[in-house]
Write a protein that holds these residues in place. Structure first.
Motif, PDB file in Angstrom:
ATOM      1  N   ASN A 130      40.542  36.054  48.165  1.00 14.38           N
ATOM      2  CA  ASN A 130      38.880  36.081  47.832  1.00 14.38           C
ATOM      3  C   ASN A 130      38.951  37.175  46.835  1.00 14.38           C
ATOM      4  OD1 ASN A 130      36.227  36.392  47.437  1.00 14.38           O
ATOM      5  ND2 ASN A 130      35.118  36.223  49.967  1.00 14.38           N
ATOM      6  N   ALA A 131      39.693  36.969  46.088  1.00  9.76           N
ATOM      7  CA  ALA A 131      40.025  37.345  44.464  1.00  9.76           C
ATOM      8  C   ALA A 131      38.440  38.184  43.835  1.00  9.76           C
ATOM      9  CB  ALA A 131      40.668  37.242  43.100  1.00  9.76           C
ATOM     10  N   THR A 132      37.458  37.099  43.740  1.00 13.31           N
ATOM     11  CA  THR A 132      35.837  37.510  43.065  1.00 13.31           C
ATOM     12  C   THR A 132      35.679  38.895  43.804  1.00 13.31           C
ATOM     13  OG1 THR A 132      36.244  35.567  41.731  1.00 13.31           O
ATOM     14  CG2 THR A 132      34.521  35.947  42.125  1.00 13.31           C
ATOM     15  N   ALA A 133      35.678  38.410  44.751  1.00  9.65           N
ATOM     16  CA  ALA A 133      34.296  39.385  46.088  1.00  9.65           C
ATOM     17  C   ALA A 133      35.265  40.143  45.751  1.00  9.65           C
ATOM     18  CB  ALA A 133      34.538  38.097  47.328  1.00  9.65           C
ATOM     19  N   ARG A 134      36.292  40.590  45.874  1.00  6.54           N
ATOM     20  CA  ARG A 134      37.229  41.938  45.853  1.00  6.54           C
ATOM     21  C   ARG A 134      36.719  42.860  45.024  1.00  6.54           C
ATOM     22  NH1 ARG A 134      42.459  40.643  48.079  1.00  6.54           N
ATOM     23  NH2 ARG A 134      42.922  42.774  47.752  1.00  6.54           N
ATOM     24  N   GLN A 135      37.029  42.268  43.597  1.00  4.04           N
ATOM     25  CA  GLN A 135      36.535  43.020  42.304  1.00  4.04           C
ATOM     26  C   GLN A 135      35.250  43.456  42.796  1.00  4.04           C
ATOM     27  OE1 GLN A 135      36.418  40.081  38.991  1.00  4.04           O
ATOM     28  NE2 GLN A 135      38.531  39.603  39.292  1.00  4.04           N
ATOM     29  N   LEU A 136      33.835  43.233  43.075  1.00  2.47           N
ATOM     30  CA  LEU A 136      33.014  43.997  43.595  1.00  2.47           C
ATOM     31  C   LEU A 136      33.283  44.495  44.561  1.00  2.47           C
ATOM     32  CD1 LEU A 136      29.766  44.807  43.827  1.00  2.47           C
ATOM     33  CD2 LEU A 136      29.646  42.565  45.567  1.00  2.47           C
ATOM     34  N   TYR A 137      33.844  45.159  45.390  1.00  2.00           N
ATOM     35  CA  TYR A 137      34.071  45.731  46.944  1.00  2.00           C
ATOM     36  C   TYR A 137      34.640  46.636  46.115  1.00  2.00           C
ATOM     37  CZ  TYR A 137      32.925  40.886  49.340  1.00  2.00           C
ATOM     38  OH  TYR A 137      32.470  39.587  49.844  1.00  2.00           O
ATOM     39  N   ASP A 138      35.994  46.432  45.058  1.00  2.00           N
ATOM     40  CA  ASP A 138      37.006  47.827  45.665  1.00  2.00           C
ATOM     41  C   ASP A 138      35.760  49.019  44.387  1.00  2.00           C
ATOM     42  OD1 ASP A 138      38.690  46.917  46.132  1.00  2.00           O
ATOM     43  OD2 ASP A 138      39.533  45.895  44.375  1.00  2.00           O
ATOM     44  N   ARG A 139      34.566  47.638  43.698  1.00  3.15           N
ATOM     45  CA  ARG A 139      33.782  49.321  42.878  1.00  3.15           C
ATOM     46  C   ARG A 139      32.392  49.356  43.673  1.00  3.15           C
ATOM     47  NH1 ARG A 139      33.309  44.717  39.224  1.00  3.15           N
ATOM     48  NH2 ARG A 139      31.182  43.728  40.106  1.00  3.15           N
ATOM     49  N   ILE A 140      32.546  48.950  44.731  1.00  2.00           N
ATOM     50  CA  ILE A 140      31.162  49.681  46.031  1.00  2.00           C
ATOM     51  C   ILE A 140      31.827  50.310  47.127  1.00  2.00           C
ATOM     52  CG2 ILE A 140      29.210  48.596  45.055  1.00  2.00           C
ATOM     53  CD1 ILE A 140      29.008  47.023  47.496  1.00  2.00           C
TER      54      ILE A 140
END
Length: 152
Positions: A130-140
């Motif tokens: 789930n690479a797209t969502a993980r970009q958000l998760y890695d930020r917050i």
């Protein structure tokens, strides 16, 4: 109710949301190549509308009054903490509105609910693809080194 600058509002699930909730949760399940029987839809929706917001809760994200995302979360005891912790079980944003702050608004609303409940931790799982969502998760959020195991 939480507002973001992009006219995203987040609010609790209500009984009249059932068809939109089903549409969103079905799409979420499909993303993970999964499905559930009708009985699970019925029991989950009933639980989400229950009286105890610390039991099992759903928030709906809207853009211009249209439901476009959801999150399910719950609080539970933890052997390493005195307070309950918060598990964000499901998070979904309709593909047509991805990248517009829906996921972030939902996660921040869960963070606020956890703060209100005195819960020091919010955690969730996602699949490695789930690479797209993980970009958000890695930020917050902070990625942990834990690996999930499950009874077959």
């Amino acid at each position: 109710m939480t507002q973001t600058p992009q006219t995203v509002s987040v609010r609790p699930l209500v009984a009249s949301d059932e068809s939109d909730w089903r549409r969103l949760w079905t799409a979420y399940l499909a993303f993970y190549d999964s499905s559930v029987p009708e009985e699970v839809y019925q029991s989950t929706f009933a639980r989400l509308l229950g009286d105890d917001p610390q039991d099992f809760t759903c928030l709906i994200a809207e853009v211009d009054g249209k439901p476009v995302g959801l999150t399910h979360y719950l609080f539970h005891r933890h052997a390493w903490k005195v307070e309950n912790v918060c598990y964000l079980q499901d998070l979904y944003a309709d593909p047509t509105v991805r990248g517009k702050g829906i996921g972030r608004a939902l996660i921040e609303a869960v963070y606020a609910a956890a703060d209100d409940a005195g819960s020091p931790t919010v955690y969730w799982l996602t699949q490695d693809f789930n690479a797209t969502a993980r970009q958000l998760y890695d930020r917050i959020a902070a990625k942990t080194p834990f690996i999930k195991y499950q009874r077959p």
